[in-house]
Design a protein around this motif. Structure first.
Motif, short mmCIF file in Angstrom:
data_model
loop_
_atom_site.label_atom_id
_atom_site.label_comp_id
_atom_site.label_asym_id
_atom_site.label_seq_id
_atom_site.Cartn_x
_atom_site.Cartn_y
_atom_site.Cartn_z
N LEU A 98 -19.87 0.90 3.35
CA LEU A 98 -18.94 0.47 2.30
C LEU A 98 -17.97 -0.57 2.85
N THR A 99 -18.51 -1.73 3.17
CA THR A 99 -17.69 -2.79 3.75
C THR A 99 -16.90 -3.53 2.67
N THR A 100 -15.89 -4.27 3.11
CA THR A 100 -15.14 -5.11 2.18
C THR A 100 -16.05 -6.18 1.58
N GLU A 101 -16.95 -6.72 2.40
CA GLU A 101 -17.88 -7.75 1.91
C GLU A 101 -18.75 -7.20 0.79
N ARG A 102 -19.22 -5.98 0.95
CA ARG A 102 -20.04 -5.33 -0.08
C ARG A 102 -19.23 -5.16 -1.36
N HIS A 103 -18.00 -4.66 -1.21
CA HIS A 103 -17.13 -4.46 -2.37
C HIS A 103 -16.84 -5.78 -3.08
N VAL A 104 -16.51 -6.80 -2.31
CA VAL A 104 -16.19 -8.10 -2.90
C VAL A 104 -17.40 -8.69 -3.61
N GLY A 105 -18.57 -8.60 -2.98
CA GLY A 105 -19.78 -9.14 -3.59
C GLY A 105 -20.08 -8.49 -4.93
N ARG A 106 -19.93 -7.17 -5.00
CA ARG A 106 -20.21 -6.47 -6.25
C ARG A 106 -19.12 -6.70 -7.29
N THR A 107 -17.90 -6.90 -6.81
CA THR A 107 -16.82 -7.23 -7.75
C THR A 107 -17.06 -8.59 -8.38
N ILE A 108 -17.47 -9.55 -7.57
CA ILE A 108 -17.76 -10.89 -8.12
C ILE A 108 -18.92 -10.82 -9.11
N GLU A 109 -19.93 -10.02 -8.81
CA GLU A 109 -21.03 -9.84 -9.77
C GLU A 109 -20.50 -9.28 -11.09
N VAL A 119 0.83 -1.20 0.00
CA VAL A 119 0.00 0.00 0.00
C VAL A 119 0.87 1.25 0.00
N ASN A 120 0.71 2.07 -1.03
CA ASN A 120 1.38 3.37 -1.08
C ASN A 120 0.40 4.46 -1.49
N GLY A 121 -0.86 4.11 -1.59
CA GLY A 121 -1.89 5.04 -2.02
C GLY A 121 -3.22 4.31 -2.16
N GLY A 122 -4.25 5.05 -2.57
CA GLY A 122 -5.58 4.48 -2.63
C GLY A 122 -5.75 3.34 -3.60
N ALA A 123 -5.19 3.47 -4.82
CA ALA A 123 -5.37 2.43 -5.83
C ALA A 123 -4.72 1.12 -5.41
N ALA A 124 -3.50 1.20 -4.88
CA ALA A 124 -2.81 -0.02 -4.44
C ALA A 124 -3.54 -0.66 -3.27
N LYS A 125 -4.04 0.16 -2.35
CA LYS A 125 -4.77 -0.38 -1.21
C LYS A 125 -6.00 -1.14 -1.65
N VAL A 126 -6.75 -0.56 -2.59
CA VAL A 126 -7.96 -1.22 -3.07
C VAL A 126 -7.60 -2.52 -3.79
N ALA A 127 -6.56 -2.49 -4.62
CA ALA A 127 -6.16 -3.70 -5.34
C ALA A 127 -5.80 -4.82 -4.38
#
Length: 405
Positions: free
Chosen positions: A384-395, A12-20
């Motif tokens: 904006l939980t990780t579970e919510r993010h992961v679920g929508r990413t899988i969709e 993690v060095n910024g927002g994009a890397a953290k999200v990835a």
């Protein structure tokens, strides 16, 4: 399901890397097989998981590779990265595998997009910024200190000296964008993942016609606490880089005019200008990640007066999760979360007088209390939980794979 995630950074060095990284971890825990391809170390401990294999290219950030000529060459087209990713993607099983690009401009170069497209695998790209179509990445004229009004890569765009650094630097970025655009056009129905509804509406007209689009907000690592009583706090808070597009100087002037204490937490080239405009402003350096929420909890309100079309700054969600009122420019991604005048205040970008009026409004205890409570309730109604993010990413992945020929 198997995803090859491409990110310049392995930590993690910024927002994009953290999200990835956090997305990769969450997807793995949800049962998705992850190949995490990165170029710049070190490798985060969060990638240590049985369903995550890390493929390290061992590259360097562009401006650290040696001479300026070598750096420019790598930024425009990294041939070594192209061979590395082409080989990696060729080894992946054809069924149920996709490629997901998060960030490629710091090390991989447009070669990452080309390798992904030529692999024959479905491709998704998360739009963390606007490097997908804008040479300088922000659709912002840094010399004019104003939003860009030009069509990306048009003659007017190429001729404009709008880069933060210099026009020769802009031309290098134009060459890189030419390679990126060429690779993008060859993608077969790519899926662009936007981090806010606003960012999607803004970016979609500039992206390839054959693309599809979804919105998947980034995750916020917020624990549900007792809401902050903002009326006990006095100062407005700016949290981020002190750069012109983020308009920390506009807040400094507005807070001075509103006679409201203000604290700036971060660093950047505008630190001196902030102090000049508002000698009473408190300027602090970055706080550790684990102390960010405590820092926000001390504020009367959090302010983000960005001048650029910021896709989805998460600090607004962090403040709302604590019950701290927010003031932000209406032309940012996070503005879509705010009901103006009810759980926050939206202002026009660059409008110091309007921002001063908003700060004055929140000096009233009844107003600050009502907006803080409404923000808290609004956030936790759909956090904006990780579970919510992961679920929508899988969709999104399923949508991408379902369209595979």
């Amino acid at each position: 399901m198997r995803a090859v995630i491409i990110s310049d950074f392995g930590s993690v060095n910024g927002g994009a890397a953290k999200v990835a990284i956090e997305s990769a971890r969450g997807l793995a825990e949800a049962g998705v097989e992850i190949v995490f391809a990165c170029a710049i170390g070190p490798i985060s401990e969060r990638l240590d998981h049985p369903r995550i294999s890390v493929e390290h290219f061992a590259g360097k950030e562009i401006w650290q590779v040696g001479s300026k000529l070598a750096a420019a060459r790598q930024g425009i087209w990294n041939a070594r990265a192209y061979r590395f990713l082409s080989d990696l993607l060729a080894r992946q099983p054809r069924d149920e595998t996709l490629v997901h690009l998060h960030q490629w401009t710091k090390a991989f170069s447009p070669a990452a997009i080309a390798a992904a497209g030529e692999s024959g695998l479905p491709v998704a790209l998360t739009v963390h910024d606007y490097f997908s179509f804008c040479p300088v990445g922000g659709y912002f004229d840094f010399k004019a200190n104003a939003l860009c009004q030009r069509r990306p890569m048009s003659i007017g765009c190429v001729a404009c000296n709008c880069d933060r650094a210099s026009y020769p630097h802009k031309l290098i970025r134009v060459a890189r964008q030419f390679g990126s655009d060429k690779a993008m056009r060859k993608l077969d129905a790519p899926l662009f993942i936007h981090v806010s509804d606003f960012a999607r509406r803004f970016a979609e007209p500039f992206l390839p016609r054959q693309a599809r689009h979804v919105v998947v907000e980034n995750m916020v690592e917020a624990e549900r606490r007792t809401p902050v009583n903002a009326t006990r706090n006095r100062h407005a808070l700016f949290l981020g880089r002190f750069t012109q597009e983020k308009a920390a100087d506009v807040l400094a002037k507005a807070a001075r005019d509103a006679d409201m204490p203000v604290r700036f937490v971060g660093e950047g080239p505008l630190a001196g200008e902030i102090a000049r405009l508002n000698p009473q402003a408190e300027i602090r350096g970055w706080v550790p990640a684990e102390r960010v929420f405590d820092e926000i909890a001390q504020a009367r309100c959090l302010v983000q007066p960005s001048l650029w079309y910021e896709p989805g700054p998460l600090v607004i969600a962090e403040a709302r999760s604590l019950g701290v009122p927010v003031i932000l420019a209406r032309t940012t991604g996070s503005a879509s979360w705010v009901a103006d005048g009810e759980d926050g205040i939206l202002v026009d970008r660059g409008d110091a007088a309007g921002l001063s009026a908003a700060l004055t409004r929140l000096k009233d205890d009844a107003c600050a209390s009502a907006m803080g409570i409404a923000a808290y309730r609004g956030y936790w109604a759909d956090p904006l939980t990780t579970e919510r993010h992961v679920g929508r990413t899988i969709e999104s992945y399923r949508l991408l794979l379902s369209a595979k020929p």
